[in-house]
Every structure is written in structure tokens, then in C-alpha cells.
Motif scaffolding. Structure first.
Motif, short mmCIF file in Angstrom:
data_model
loop_
_atom_site.label_atom_id
_atom_site.label_comp_id
_atom_site.label_asym_id
_atom_site.label_seq_id
_atom_site.Cartn_x
_atom_site.Cartn_y
_atom_site.Cartn_z
N LYS A 99 -3.68 3.43 -1.77
CA LYS A 99 -5.10 3.13 -1.56
C LYS A 99 -5.92 4.40 -1.51
N LEU A 100 -5.43 5.41 -0.78
CA LEU A 100 -6.15 6.68 -0.65
C LEU A 100 -5.59 7.76 -1.56
N ARG A 101 -4.51 7.46 -2.29
CA ARG A 101 -3.92 8.39 -3.25
C ARG A 101 -3.55 9.71 -2.59
N ARG A 102 -2.72 9.63 -1.58
CA ARG A 102 -2.26 10.84 -0.91
C ARG A 102 -0.84 10.63 -0.40
N ALA A 103 -0.13 11.71 -0.18
CA ALA A 103 1.22 11.64 0.35
C ALA A 103 1.18 11.38 1.86
N VAL A 104 2.12 10.59 2.33
CA VAL A 104 2.26 10.30 3.76
C VAL A 104 3.74 10.29 4.10
N GLY A 105 4.04 10.32 5.39
CA GLY A 105 5.39 10.13 5.88
C GLY A 105 5.51 8.78 6.57
N VAL A 106 6.68 8.15 6.46
CA VAL A 106 6.86 6.81 7.04
C VAL A 106 8.20 6.77 7.75
N HIS A 107 8.22 6.29 9.01
CA HIS A 107 9.44 5.96 9.74
C HIS A 107 9.58 4.43 9.71
N VAL A 108 10.75 3.95 9.37
CA VAL A 108 10.98 2.51 9.26
C VAL A 108 12.21 2.15 10.08
N LEU A 109 12.12 1.06 10.86
CA LEU A 109 13.27 0.54 11.58
C LEU A 109 13.11 -0.96 11.74
N TYR B 168 7.13 -0.02 11.16
CA TYR B 168 7.00 1.25 10.46
C TYR B 168 5.80 2.02 11.01
N VAL B 169 5.98 3.34 11.05
CA VAL B 169 4.97 4.27 11.55
C VAL B 169 4.61 5.21 10.40
N VAL B 170 3.32 5.28 10.06
CA VAL B 170 2.83 6.13 8.98
C VAL B 170 2.15 7.34 9.60
N HIS B 171 2.48 8.53 9.11
CA HIS B 171 1.92 9.76 9.67
C HIS B 171 1.54 10.71 8.55
N GLU B 172 0.84 11.77 8.91
CA GLU B 172 0.41 12.78 7.94
C GLU B 172 1.62 13.46 7.30
N ASP C 5 -0.92 4.96 10.99
CA ASP C 5 -0.77 3.51 11.08
C ASP C 5 0.53 3.21 11.82
N ALA C 6 0.57 2.13 12.55
CA ALA C 6 1.77 1.67 13.26
C ALA C 6 1.75 0.14 13.20
N ARG D 263 0.82 -1.23 0.00
CA ARG D 263 0.00 0.00 0.00
C ARG D 263 0.85 1.27 0.00
N TYR D 264 1.88 1.31 0.85
CA TYR D 264 2.67 2.52 1.00
C TYR D 264 3.93 2.41 0.13
N ARG D 265 3.99 3.21 -0.94
CA ARG D 265 5.13 3.18 -1.84
C ARG D 265 6.13 4.26 -1.44
N LEU D 266 7.35 3.83 -1.09
CA LEU D 266 8.38 4.76 -0.67
C LEU D 266 8.87 5.57 -1.87
N GLU D 267 8.96 6.89 -1.70
CA GLU D 267 9.35 7.77 -2.79
C GLU D 267 10.74 8.38 -2.58
N GLU D 268 10.98 8.96 -1.40
CA GLU D 268 12.23 9.69 -1.17
C GLU D 268 12.65 9.53 0.28
N CYS D 269 13.90 9.17 0.49
CA CYS D 269 14.44 9.04 1.85
C CYS D 269 14.88 10.42 2.33
N VAL D 270 14.32 10.88 3.42
CA VAL D 270 14.68 12.19 3.93
C VAL D 270 15.59 12.09 5.15
N THR D 271 15.66 10.94 5.80
CA THR D 271 16.54 10.73 6.94
C THR D 271 16.97 9.28 6.98
#
Length: 567
Positions: free
Chosen positions: A93-103, A142-146, A133-134, A71-79
Motif C-alpha cells: 500500500k505504501l510501497r516500502r520495506a517493513v519487518g514482520v513477526h508472525v506467530l 503478526y507485528v509489523v515494524h520499521e 501495526d499489531a 497488504r504485507y507481502r512476505l519476501e524473506e524469512c530471517v528467523t
């Protein structure tokens, strides 16, 4: 998980002093790095221990285009720091940009990050950037945020100069009330800094990284309320002075000169609002006392909210109107459009007008027009005479006096008249249970005699203001105590509303909700609010209690198009 329609800029920041009561057990960063492959954070600037982390896990091998949960397609690594990475992604799924933290799931902080994210999501306060989402899946957490593309960090705003007093007041008021609400639910931020506070395009201030930022960095505090309160004080200090209130430079701001200690903002820069300067010092770690007022310290966000409420409200600056340019008289000559102008010194010959129409057709046309004019004049005179005669007959038929039941005579009865309009001299927004402000820039549209414009509230997650408050309203100042018969309110969408009034003895505009007594209520798109008994007051409160769902943006918000008061 709570879900919102906007998204947030990434939560990572690279530098800046931590409040003195916070401790970091690792030298990590949770912000957007200029070089994503290198940790640009400074332990000295952070005030951390600088001891390095333990139990680090290798960062997952992720790349642009990788999908999480299909569902969440990674586009650009910022950190990419200390075993975790932050990405700008797309929710397909909702066609919007989100932020994701992954560890990695085996990371020493994976459990705490997951718990912090889920706790933050349960809060559901729109003043915070929402966790959407978490998840723990396939050896990853991974944590998904606005993702808020239209929001601007406070650090970016301060790069252009200090904030205006009203903007600084709004920032500290909204941030303090939001953190007070979070602490009431047992949540702390511990990483409040100019990169974690954002101003949206609507003017609302948002906070990102609640609990999650600190969990990613392994930060803990024995006094979390004092830590967040001191951080709010540092934000206000920076907003007023464009200086960071510690010796080290951070967040693009210069620190204070060394060996002079923490001096009040109004000693750093001239013209700073005295009340805001003292408020910043009460929140910072200076034993709570200023040299002039000896006010008690604010050690919790709740105390800071109370201190802000005791201050006189700082109104926005008056808009500057540019005078229109002076009228420029044209030099165009009549009759020269489309023809070349005469050469200087050359006499233009006069054109002889054509002779009048003398043909048989012309004579017939003139006689026809004359006949029509004579007929129109005759018909008009007849109608005028007939109307005058009818009026005379009615006057004769109507008796000049009328007999009352007591046998006496009285003059002719006057038709019943409706109440006369009462002028509204001033209005202001009223949000006593929120951030003390509700779209003040558009408040004048409620009495501009046009239903095509409106003042609207912020948007909420339900018709009951997302269960955050009991309502918002508009205070009407009639200029003096007057007898009020009816208040007519026109809304966009069916809205529930109450009419409340201040006592006729009120010498100035009351700022407390309890000072207004409910006298009427109703709901609809055009609501007439009438008091059950004689109402004399200068200050009226139109209090919205239930909001409609606006079809144009799909959000719960109130819109007041027009308010009229009659006696």
C-alpha cells in the motif's frame, strides 16, 4: 498505529549475555539467524535458565510471496525459532520495506506479544524503531515494524574496533535518555544488547524491539529498570573495550578472562576515557563502586542520564585536513602545443613575420581607430571636469558649521550609522532536553557568511518537536563581553525563534538552559532579534521553538542558514 517513513533491520539476535537481573523462561531467539531453520542462540551465553519452553504452538506454514491483510507481502524469512518467525516484507500500500513477526494465535506468548507491540506503538518516540501495526487475524498474530536498511548494528561497528570516545558518549547518552523516557511510560526493553542498538546514516542511535523482543522470548524481570540500566552499562563497556563484560563470548566479542571478575574498562585497554570507564562500572552489577571514586551506583536509566549530565561534555575530534600537494612547475615550452618538438641538435629556422597591412583599406581602418580614440578621450575629459565643478559648487553651498538651538556652533552633523558587525568566535549545538546533541558536524555553517549552506536539526513528528522537547538551539560565543544591538537569523522555512543571553558575569559558557534569559523573539525566514534594553553579554542562545515542514523531504525540521550579530 504510529507510522514512520523508515524501516528497521529485524529485531532478532542470536547470542549474548543477558543482564544478571533478567530471566528467560524459554530458550528462544528474536534475532537474525545465520541459518533461519536452526536456533543458534546459546542459553549459557544468555545466562538464561535453559529449561525449554512450554505451551509451544506449531509455526505457521508461511512462504515467500504470502500476503497478510492483503497488504504485507512476505519476501524473506530471517528467523524461524520456537513457534514464531520474522520476515522482511513489503507494504504494497505504501510501497516500502517493513519487518514482520508472525506467530500462531494459539502460541503461549501471542497475547503478551500483541500487548507489548501495541504499548510500544503508543509511545511514538522516534528514538525507537516504531511498531506500525499489531493484528490478530486468521489464527495468526503478526507485528509489523520499521525496516532500516541504512542502519548499522552496534555489534557490526564493534567488529572493526572500539568506538571513539565521542561516539561512545553519544551512544550511551542517547540510549539512556530514550530508555528513561520509555520507563516513564511503564515500558521496559529487557533485551538491550549490541544487536538491538543501531546507528542510522544520520548518526542518530535507534533502539529496536522495545518490549516486543522480551515478549517474543518470554523474558520478565522483577527489577526492569535495573535490568535495562545494567544492559546499557554492558553496551558502553563493549563500545570502549571491544570486549563483552562477562566471561562468555557473545555478539562477536570476546568475554573477559575467567576468574578475574569485572574489571574497569581502563584496565582492559589503555587510553580509555576515565569518565566513561567509571560510568560503565556504575551501571553494571558491581555494587556501584569503583576502587578510586566510590561513586554511587546507577540503578535506573534516569539516574544514568543524570550522571551523564554531570560529566564534562566530550567534543568530537577535530577534522584532519590533508595538506595540498606542492606546486609542480610545468616544463611545457611556449609555442610547442600541437606541433612536434624539435629534435636535439637541429636548429629551427626563424619565421619572418608578414609585412604590415599597406593597402588602402588598412590605412582607412587605422585612421578610423585613431579618430574614435581621440573622441573618447575628449568626452571623458569633459565629464571629469564637469563632475569636479559640481562637487566644488556643492562644497561652497554647504555651511561649514551649524547653529544649535542654544546659539552656539557645532561641527557638521554625522549621518546615523548602523551597528558594526560583531565577530562570532565559536558556536555549538545546544540540546539540553534531548540527547544532548543536534547535528554538531554542520554547526559551523550558521556563520560561514553563506546562505547557500545551513545547519539543520533532526526531524520530528510535528512543528512542536513531536512534543518531545521545548526546542533546540545554537550557542554563540562572541569571544568577550560586548554590547549587542541586533541578531539577524536567516532560516530555510518560516521558523519561530527566541534570543536568549547569558549574564555578563558568566566566566565560562553556561551549559544549563535556565542560565539564559529571553530578551527577544520572532518568526519568519529572516528574523531580526533586538533586545528591549541595553544588552551586554558574551554568550547568546538562538533558541528554535517551532519548526517548519521542509518541502524537499516532507519532514518537520529547522534549518539555520546564517546568523549575524551587530552592536
Amino acid at each position: 498505529m504510529a507510522e514512520r517513513s523508515t524501516a528497521a533491520v529485524d529485531v532478532a539476535d542470536n547470542s549474548g549475555d543477558e543482564p544478571l537481573t533478567a530471566k528467560a523462561d524459554q530458550s528462544t531467539a528474536d534475532g537474525v539467524a545465520q541459518n533461519p531453520e536452526r536456533d543458534t542462540d546459546s542459553d549459557e551465553a544468555e545466562g538464561g535458565d535453559g529449561t525449554g519452553g512450554t505451551g509451544k504452538a506449531s509455526p505457521p506454514e508461511l512462504h515467500s510471496g504470502h500476503k497478510l491483510a492483503r497488504r504485507y507481502r512476505l519476501e524473506e524469512c530471517v528467523t524461524r525459532l520456537d513457534g514464531f518467525s520474522s520476515w522482511r516484507a513489503v507494504d504494497e500500500k505504501l510501497r516500502r520495506a517493513v519487518g514482520v513477526h508472525v506467530l500462531p494465535a494459539g502460541h503461549a506468548r501471542a497475547r503478551s506479544v500483541l500487548a507489548a507491540a501495541r504499548s510500544s506503538a503508543l509511545l511514538g518516540d522516534p528514538r525507537f524503531v516504531q511498531v506500525l501495526d499489531a493484528v490478530e487475524e486468521n489464527d495468526l498474530v503478526y507485528v509489523v515494524h520499521e525496516w532500516l536498511p541504512d542502519a548499522t548494528e552496534l555489534s557490526t561497528l564493534l567488529s572493526a574496533g572500539p568506538l571513539e570516545p565521542h561516539d561512545a558518549y553519544q551512544m550511551v547518552s542517547q540510549v539512556s535518555s530514550a530508555m528513561a523516557a520509555a520507563h516513564r511510560e511503564g515500558l521496559a526493553h529487557l533485551r538491550l544488547n549490541p544487536n538491538a542498538v543501531l546507528r542510522a546514516s544520520t548518526g542518530q542511535w535507534r533502539i529496536r524491539g522495545l518490549a516486543v523482543n522480551a515478549a517474543l522470548r518470554g523474558i520478565a524481570s522483577d527489577t526492569p529498570q535495573r535490568t535495562d540500566t545494567e544492559a546499557i552499562g554492558a553496551l558502553l563497556y563493549a563500545a570502549l573495550t571491544q570486549r563483552w563484560p562477562y566471561e562468555n563470548d557473545a555478539y562477536g566479542l570476546s568475554g573477559l578472562p575467567k576468574d578475574i571478575g569485572l574489571i574497569p574498562p581502563d584496565q582492559v585497554r589503555a587510553g580509555i576515557h576515565r569518565g566513561l570507564s567509571e560510568l560503565a562500572m556504575r551501571a553494571l552489577a558491581n555494587d556501584g563502586a569503583t576502587a578510586s571514586r566510590h561513586e554511587s551506583p546507577c540503578t535506573t536509566p534516569e539516574e544514568l542520564v543524570k550522571a551523564i549530565g554531570e560529566m564534562p561534555r566530550i567534543r568530537p575530534p577535530e577534522p584532519a585536513f590533508t595538506a595540498p600537494p606542492e606546486y609542480q612547475r610545468t616544463t611545457y615550452q611556449q609555442g610547442t602545443y600541437g606541433r612536434p618538438g624539435p629534435h636535439p641538435g637541429v636548429t629551427q629556422p626563424l619565421t619572418t613575420p608578414p609585412p604590415p597591412l599597406q593597402s588602402r583599406t588598412g590605412k582607412a581602418l587605422k585612421w578610423a581607430v585613431s579618430a574614435l580614440l581621440i573622441a573618447a578621450l575628449g568626452l571623458g575629459s569633459w565629464q571629469l571636469a564637469d563632475a569636479l565643478m559640481d562637487q566644488s559648487n556643492k562644497s561652497e553651498d554647504t555651511p561649514s558649521t551649524q547653529t544649535t538651538d542654544g546659539g552656539g556652533k557645532s561641527g557638521p552633523k554625522k549621518p546615523a550609522t548602523s551597528g558594526k558587525p560583531l565577530a562570532i568566535s565559536h558556536v555549538r549545538d545546544f540540546d539540553p532536553f534531548g540527547d544532548q546533541s543536534e547535528k554538531p558536524s554542520d554547526i559551523g555553517k550558521v556563520y560561514d557568511n553563506s546562505t547557500g549552506t545551513y545547519w539543520q536539526t533532526d526531524y520530528y513528528l510535528s512543528s512542536a518537536f513531536g512534543n518531545l522537547k521545548s526546542g533546540v538551539g545554537v550557542i554563540l560565543d562572541l569571544g568577550k563581553v560586548q554590547q549587542v544591538g541586533k541578531v539577524t537569523v536567516t532560516f530555510v522555512g518560516e521558523t519561530s525563534v527566541e534570543l536568549r543571553s547569558a549574564s555578563a558575569d558568566a566566566g565560562s559558557e553556561p551549559t544549563s538552559f535556565d542560565a539564559y534569559t529571553k530578551v527577544a523573539e520572532g518568526s519568519g525566514t529572516t528574523v531580526e532579534l533586538k533586545a528591549g534594553k541595553t544588552l551586554n553579554s558574551r554568550y547568546l542562545l538562538v533558541w528554535l521553538t517551532k519548526l517548519p515542514l521542509q518541502p524537499d523531504d516532507g519532514k518537520w525540521r529547522g534549518r539555520v542558514a546564517d546568523i549575524k550579530v551587530t552592536s
